[in-house]
Design an enzyme around this catalytic site. Structure first.
Site, PDB file in Angstrom:
ATOM      1  N   HIS A 186      -6.944  -4.598  -0.961  1.00 43.30           N
ATOM      2  CA  HIS A 186      -6.168  -5.831  -1.116  1.00 43.30           C
ATOM      3  C   HIS A 186      -6.661  -6.624  -2.305  1.00 43.30           C
ATOM      4  CE1 HIS A 186      -6.055  -4.821   3.189  1.00 43.30           C
ATOM      5  NE2 HIS A 186      -4.805  -5.173   3.072  1.00 43.30           N
ATOM      6  N   HIS A 232       0.830  -1.213   0.000  1.00 38.95           N
ATOM      7  CA  HIS A 232       0.000   0.000   0.000  1.00 38.95           C
ATOM      8  C   HIS A 232       0.861   1.259   0.000  1.00 38.95           C
ATOM      9  CE1 HIS A 232      -3.224  -2.713   0.908  1.00 38.95           C
ATOM     10  NE2 HIS A 232      -2.725  -3.036   2.078  1.00 38.95           N
TER      11      HIS A 232
END
Lengths: 329, 329
Positions: free
Chosen positions: A215, A57
């Site tokens: 995700h 991320h």
């Protein structure tokens, strides 16, 4: 799979090592166990802020370590929770007499591991759980996910800790920012997790995934690809239903890229989202556009809105010196 | 083609309008003709710096407009040169008694249009041509292309102009930075130009394009995809052959993403490139990693090295307040 890597097993360590070398004036990278901590000495008695979560991320969270934001970040393997030993080692490295505040995105693994660390930690500590993704209903079984709004919590609480807010005040402020924040995202492509080597989900050339997670979790619905204005209306309406900002309410509008969407498009999305709320008389007084909470190489973006007040604006504007956010220092 | 757009014809204007709204404290967007200028008043007599080029490379150049860097940027349509009327209007808006310096990437259309503008301009003016792409030979028929090294020229000359360097000094400094800078890039995928609607070139799943340009120009050679270390050795060696930095030479190392490559990979590339030059005793004293000179949604990256000296380091470190680079203000 086309990526710049040597080996799936060493990717994270090689990347963190490069990150720490590029930002050696801001962070130190500890390898066993993995955590990144700020270099600049914190004032004695300052609450130490620690966040973390699966990698993939970036710049979240390692890019937010530094003066005015996080004291340390614990990166897990890609899309995998960090472990309690990382959190404990990070806490021991940065505890400075004011206790530890864990800022945790609401995912089962992260929550569990940060709870274990909190129980084992011998100094005063507290946690803030971020759950800003309004694509899931408020009463969802495991609660809503923490996504791009996490940055807001980290920046605002980081500023408060820097000027002397105590542990209880930092925790309360973090919860207040979380309550005032709503996000939702849309994907045009899946990301590809290196260890898997192929896209996590398939989308046809004329489809988009609305309400996607960071995700590669599939969203609430797969819809036909639409014009940008229609996409933004869909996202912004979901946020507006939740936060219901009134006329003249000051807000921060954050358009976040998932990694593979150009700034050219993110700025277009920003302009449309700004118009959505301006039409309703909402006062956009702070903005952030760019790739901050990414999902590897996913094409897509999210919109985040936070209701502000004078205190939150002051903390947002306060100096910050990290790899990914920097002003006033 | 999966992009967040409403209409190919209005994409640029909608994006620039969103950009200017998100950064209303830094820039003003003029629509007819298109240019972006800094809002903060410049000191009387300051040389005004103007750059520009085709859009699709954001944040270059609009994201570099502001205190300490560019006074204005002229965005052309995607991968298309801006026109002389844009440059003239921008010059009239920002000329401040010190003359105009055009910073021009070395592409035939850009060079021609900036030359026409320079001839029509009634105030003192000069140009710096950036040609840092060492994937082409030095004696290439149209000269080498200007790529990610342009940022270095804009930052360093911007700082000099801010503290009073005159037009001749700014031009000489820009040429000195250009001479001290070398870049080369590699693509894992082509970009997709919106008006075309499909990838500019095809690469097989196991191929990479070495020495690629930032407009999707094919590179010198299509090679089998290799491990990151091997790719970096190839790129870094081409730069090293050109700049030949000696032992203890201070340098700035810039790893630039083309748009769709995650920071996770860019930091890994940075770490490998840093090791390449550290092994040779070269002193990496400044770094920049991120998506700064992009090629729409291309996956890939470039490496840029600049030989520094005390003066260049001072100008690099000087305050800058733009949408994409900000420190010290």
């Amino acid at each position: 799979m086309k990526k710049f890597i040597n080996n799936v097993d060493t990717l994270l360590e090689e990347s963190l090592s490069g990150f720490a070398k590029a930002h050696a004036d801001i962070v130190h990278y500890n390898t066993q166990p993995h955590f990144v901590r700020r270099i600049q000495t914190a004032r004695a008695g300052k609450v130490a802020l620690i966040s973390g979560g699966g990698s993939g991320h970036e710049p979240l969270h390692t890019g937010f370590v530094g003066e005015g934001m996080l004291d340390a970040a614990c990166p897990g393997q890609i899309f995998t929770s960090p472990t309690p030993d990382q959190m404990l080692a990070a806490a021991q490295a940065v505890e400075n007499g004011g206790g530890i505040l864990f800022i945790v995105k609401n995912y089962a693994g992260d929550v569990m591991n940060f709870e274990i660390a909190a129980e084992m930690l011998e100094c005063p500590n507290a946690s803030v759980r971020v759950a800003d993704d309004v694509s899931l209903p408020k009463n969802h079984s495991t609660g809503r996910r923490g996504v791009a709004g996490t940055l807001l919590v980290e920046k605002i609480v980081g500023a408060a800790a820097e000027v002397g807010a105590d542990l209880a005040a930092c925790q309360a402020l973090g919860e207040r920012v979380n309550e005032a924040t709503a996000s939702i995202g849309v994907a045009l492509t899946s990301c590809t997790v290196p260890a898997l080597g192929k896209p996590t989900f398939d989308l046809a050339g004329n489809e988009m995934e609305m309400g996607v997670g960071i995700h590669g979790e599939r969203g609430l619905e797969t819809l036909p690809l639409a014009a940008a204005t229609e996409i933004v209306e869909h996202l912004a309406q979901a946020i507006d239903n939740e936060l219901a900002p009134e006329k003249n309410q000051p807000v921060l509008l954050h358009v976040n890229g998932f990694g593979a969407t150009p700034l050219l498009e993110l700025h277009l999305i920003y302009g449309l989202a700004a118009r959505f709320w301006e039409k309703r008389g909402v006062k956009i007084c702070r903005s952030l556009v760019g790739n901050y909470t990414t999902s590897l190489d996913m094409a897509g973006c999210s919109i985040t809105l936070t209701r502000l007040d004078d205190e939150l604006i002051r903390f947002w504007d306060a100096p910050v010196h990290t790899a990914a956010l920097r002003w006033g220092c």
